[in-house]
Design an enzyme around this catalytic site. Structure first.
Site, PDB file in Angstrom:
ATOM      1  CB  SER A  66      -0.953  -0.049   1.196  1.00 43.98           C
ATOM      2  OG  SER A  66      -1.927   0.928   1.092  1.00 43.98           O
ATOM      3  CG  ASP A 281      -2.928   4.210  -0.607  1.00 46.97           C
ATOM      4  OD1 ASP A 281      -3.782   3.933  -1.483  1.00 46.97           O
ATOM      5  OD2 ASP A 281      -2.821   3.562   0.452  1.00 46.97           O
ATOM      6  CG  ASP A 285      -5.881   1.048   0.758  1.00 44.22           C
ATOM      7  OD1 ASP A 285      -5.115   2.020   0.681  1.00 44.22           O
ATOM      8  OD2 ASP A 285      -5.626   0.032   1.431  1.00 44.22           O
ATOM      9  CD  GLU A 376      -7.236   4.247   9.517  1.00 45.25           C
ATOM     10  OE1 GLU A 376      -6.710   3.906  10.568  1.00 45.25           O
ATOM     11  OE2 GLU A 376      -6.884   3.812   8.405  1.00 45.25           O
ATOM     12  CG  ASN A 378      -4.835   7.073   6.831  1.00 46.94           C
ATOM     13  OD1 ASN A 378      -5.945   6.806   6.388  1.00 46.94           O
ATOM     14  ND2 ASN A 378      -4.126   6.215   7.562  1.00 46.94           N
ATOM     15  NE  ARG A 501      -1.349   3.567  16.253  1.00 49.50           N
ATOM     16  CZ  ARG A 501      -0.994   3.255  15.006  1.00 49.50           C
ATOM     17  NH1 ARG A 501      -0.470   4.167  14.188  1.00 49.50           N
ATOM     18  NH2 ARG A 501      -1.137   2.026  14.556  1.00 49.50           N
ATOM     19  N   GLY A 504       1.870  -0.295  12.803  1.00 49.85           N
ATOM     20  CA  GLY A 504       1.652  -1.703  12.495  1.00 49.85           C
ATOM     21  C   GLY A 504       2.012  -2.026  11.053  1.00 49.85           C
TER      22      GLY A 504
HETATM   23  C1  G16 Z   1      -2.751   0.768   6.589  1.00 47.48           C
HETATM   24  C2  G16 Z   1      -4.071   0.498   7.253  1.00 47.48           C
HETATM   25  C3  G16 Z   1      -4.652   1.787   7.759  1.00 47.48           C
HETATM   26  C4  G16 Z   1      -3.651   2.476   8.689  1.00 47.48           C
HETATM   27  C5  G16 Z   1      -2.289   2.619   8.009  1.00 47.48           C
HETATM   28  C6  G16 Z   1      -1.216   3.091   8.952  1.00 47.48           C
HETATM   29  O1  G16 Z   1      -2.968   1.617   5.508  1.00 47.48           O
HETATM   30  O2  G16 Z   1      -4.934  -0.116   6.329  1.00 47.48           O
HETATM   31  O3  G16 Z   1      -5.851   1.521   8.423  1.00 47.48           O
HETATM   32  O4  G16 Z   1      -4.101   3.739   9.062  1.00 47.48           O
HETATM   33  O5  G16 Z   1      -1.876   1.370   7.496  1.00 47.48           O
HETATM   34  O6  G16 Z   1      -1.101   2.157   9.990  1.00 47.48           O
HETATM   35  P1  G16 Z   1       0.071   2.211  11.038  1.00 47.48           P
HETATM   36  O7  G16 Z   1       0.046   3.600  11.619  1.00 47.48           O
HETATM   37  O8  G16 Z   1      -0.251   1.148  12.049  1.00 47.48           O
HETATM   38  O9  G16 Z   1       1.357   1.985  10.300  1.00 47.48           O
HETATM   39  P2  G16 Z   1      -2.476   1.218   4.052  1.00 47.48           P
HETATM   40  O10 G16 Z   1      -3.016   2.288   3.172  1.00 47.48           O
HETATM   41  O11 G16 Z   1      -0.978   1.164   4.125  1.00 47.48           O
HETATM   42  O12 G16 Z   1      -3.090  -0.146   3.826  1.00 47.48           O
END
Ligand code: G16
Length: 545
Positions: A66, A281, A285, A376, A378, A501, A504
């Site tokens: 992503s 992005d 998504d 979100e 973002n 935080r 992930g």
């Molecule tokens: C993914 C998740 C999103 C999240 C983003 C950042 O986005 O699908 O819900 O907001 O990662 O997550 P983190 O702050 O835990 O790194 P994407 O667009 O990369 O799939």
């Protein structure tokens, strides 16, 4: 177990790299693409088991990282209604991905079969796709081995956007039922969403062209196909950053994450006052909008702005339709701008709740609402109509032409929205439809409320797993006493708010701050980031303004 007879043979082709621990995070496994072969192979095995556990329903596998840099990759599972994998399976994924040998792998798979009482005689069904990353083809081959090892009835959708794959999964599992979602093909996807869009905007004035920064990702070719399917002056687009071939360009200085995090336009887009812009992005998504005012100042319309636009429009349509007891609610995360939350509560007077980061968490909260709008900041989100809301729409008997029009619009909106997951193309059509119906420019949309200045920073640390949070990720419980330091810093700034935080999806810790002025906000963000760096094992460069 006889069922796993071929696993060892296939697994030998995809050995787990030593010294790496994999974890199913915010959006599946995400890390450096070259290290993921064994993990993607094993996700193929798990997808097959998940399908068997669901009596042969189709499960999806998407290979994408992503918004992450091009060298990263990732993989995630999609459940039968097109939603994210049920969270209780994430632990299985992590265990299976980290099994050190073939024997351990087979034992881990057998443990899943046992724990979930899976009937392994069912034929598993899986569909899969990938984004444009260079590591994609190799990982896809590993996935195909995993699927073959368990005799899966598998089909590839090639290179498509993540939300398209979610849509295909939902369509396949609902075909022939009352909940039939559409044709599980690209043409079916384009026909469904453009058809609903054109129903909504019919008869309204045409908008000016929309400039789309496609992050040099899969959204570029797909949105061109979407516009070709619409074949309408209501969707006049110009795609920028659409180079999916040249190595190194994916998400580089462009795309929704870059625009949101840096609060400036992407490379290759010189903003003209009065023109309209948005960014996807890398796997399309997420979406954010932006424009330049007469002085050339950049203005961002992020996920919070999309959420409030959609919630307002839906709330007004429900009222105009004369449907009682149909409540629109909004789900946000801690990253939501404080002024957006106040606007939803105090001006729109709609209920709002906070969820942890990750659309999977927001989705579950939105499912508890009649009509749940979740985004979100973002730019990742969508709208859910509960079965109760759909039943009420079906029963609605319009007394006036205006009520009839509002009910038809609500139906069209439901068809326009990809309810399985946040979708840049579907969300773009949603925003465009509302703006066209209201006759609004981007600056008129922006007038609803003014964002508090905010700043998002990344701090690289030796071990981000020591960071633990509570309170929808707004309060640190570990490392000990770091939260007290953050609280003391926040208290110094009027309207200050900050939280820390672990990401992930990236090997970093995120720091968010907002405050009454830009200078205060930036100072707060860097003070908190500096404290994290000093007290929790920062590595590399200390964050500095
Ligand atoms: C993914 C998740 C999103 C999240 C983003 C950042 O986005 O699908 O819900 O907001 O990662 O997550 P983190 O702050 O835990 O790194 P994407 O667009 O990369 O799939």
């Amino acid at each position: 177990m006889a069922h796993f007879a071929k696993v060892a043979e296939y697994s030998a082709k995809h050995p787990k790299p030593e010294g790496i621990e994999f974890a199913y995070g915010t959006a599946g496994f995400r890390t450096v693409g070259d290290t993921l072969e064994s993990t993607v192979f094993r996700v193929g095995l798990l997808a097959a088991l998940r399908s068997q556990g669901k009596q042969g329903k189709t499960i999806g596998v998407m290979i994408t990282a992503s918004h992450n840099p091009e060298g990263d990759n990732g993989v995630k599972l999609v459940d039968p209604m097109g939603e994210m994998l049920q969270q209780s399976w994430e632990g299985y994924c992590t265990q299976v991905a980290n099994a050190a040998s073939s024997d351990e792998l087979v034992a881990a798979l057998a443990a899943v079969v046992e724990a979930e009482s899976i009937d392994t005689s069912v034929t598993p069904r899986v569909v899969y796709a990938r984004d444009t990353r260079p590591s994609g083809p190799l990982l896809q081959a590993a996935l195909e081995d995993g699927l073959a090892a368990l005799g899966t009835d598998a089909a590839s959708y090639g290179v498509v956007t993540t939300p398209q794959l979610h849509y295909f999964v939902r369509c396949r599992n609902t075909a022939g039922t009352d909940a039939a979602y559409g044709e599980p093909t690209e043409a079916g996807y384009f026909a469904k969403y453009t058809g609903a869009f054109l129903r909504l905007v019919d008869g309204k004035p045409h908008p000016s062209p929309l400039h789309i920064d496609a992050a040099n990702g899969v959204g570029a070719p797909e949105v061109l196909k979407l516009a070709a399917a619409a074949a309408s002056p209501y969707l006049s687009i110009e795609v920028h950053n659409g180079d999916t071939v040249t190595p190194g360009k994916l998400n580089k200085d462009c795309g929704a994450d870059h625009v949101k995090s840096n609060q400036r336009s992407p490379v290759g887009m010189a903003l003209q006052p009065g023109s309209r812009y948005c960014s996807f992005d890398g796997d399309a998504d997420r979406i954010v909008y932006y424009y330049a005012d007469e002085r050339g100042t950049f203005h961002l319309l992020d996920g919070d702005k999309i959420s409030t636009l959609a919630a307002t429009y839906l709330r007004d349509l429900v009222a105009a339709a004369g449907i009682d007891d149909l409540q629109v609610g909004v789900v946000q995360t801690a990253y939501a701008n404080g002024n957006s939350t106040s606007y939803i509560k105090d001006t729109l007077r709609l209920p709002t709740v906070f969820a942890k980061t990750g659309v999977k968490h927001l989705h579950h909260e939105a499912e508890k609402m009649n009509i749940g709008v979740y985004f979100e900041a973002n730019g990742h989100g969508t709208v859910l109509f509960s079965p109760g809301a759909v039943a009420k729409l079906r029963r609605a008997t319009p007394q006036t032409p205006a009520q009839d029009d509002a009910i038809q619009r609500l139906w069209a909106l439901r068809d326009l929205i990809n309810e399985s997951v946040g979708d840049a193309m579907s969300d773009m059509l949603l925003v465009e439809a509302i703006l066209i119906c209201k006759g609004w420019s981007l600056s008129q949309w922006d007038e609803a409320y003014t964002d508090l200045p905010s700043r998002l920073l990344k701090v690289v640390v030796h071990d981000r797993t020591i960071f633990k949070t509570t309170n929808a990720e707004q309060t640190l419980t570990s490392p000990l006493r770091l939260q007290e330091v953050v609280d003391a810093l926040v208290a110094k700034f009027p309207r200050g708010r900050a939280f820390v935080r672990p990401s992930g999806t990236e090997d970093a810790v995120r720091v968010y701050a907002e405050a009454a002025t830009r200078a205060d906000c930036d100072q707060l963000a860097y003070l908190v980031a500096g404290a994290v760096f000093d007290k929790a094992g920062g590595r590399g460069d200390r964050p500095a303004e």
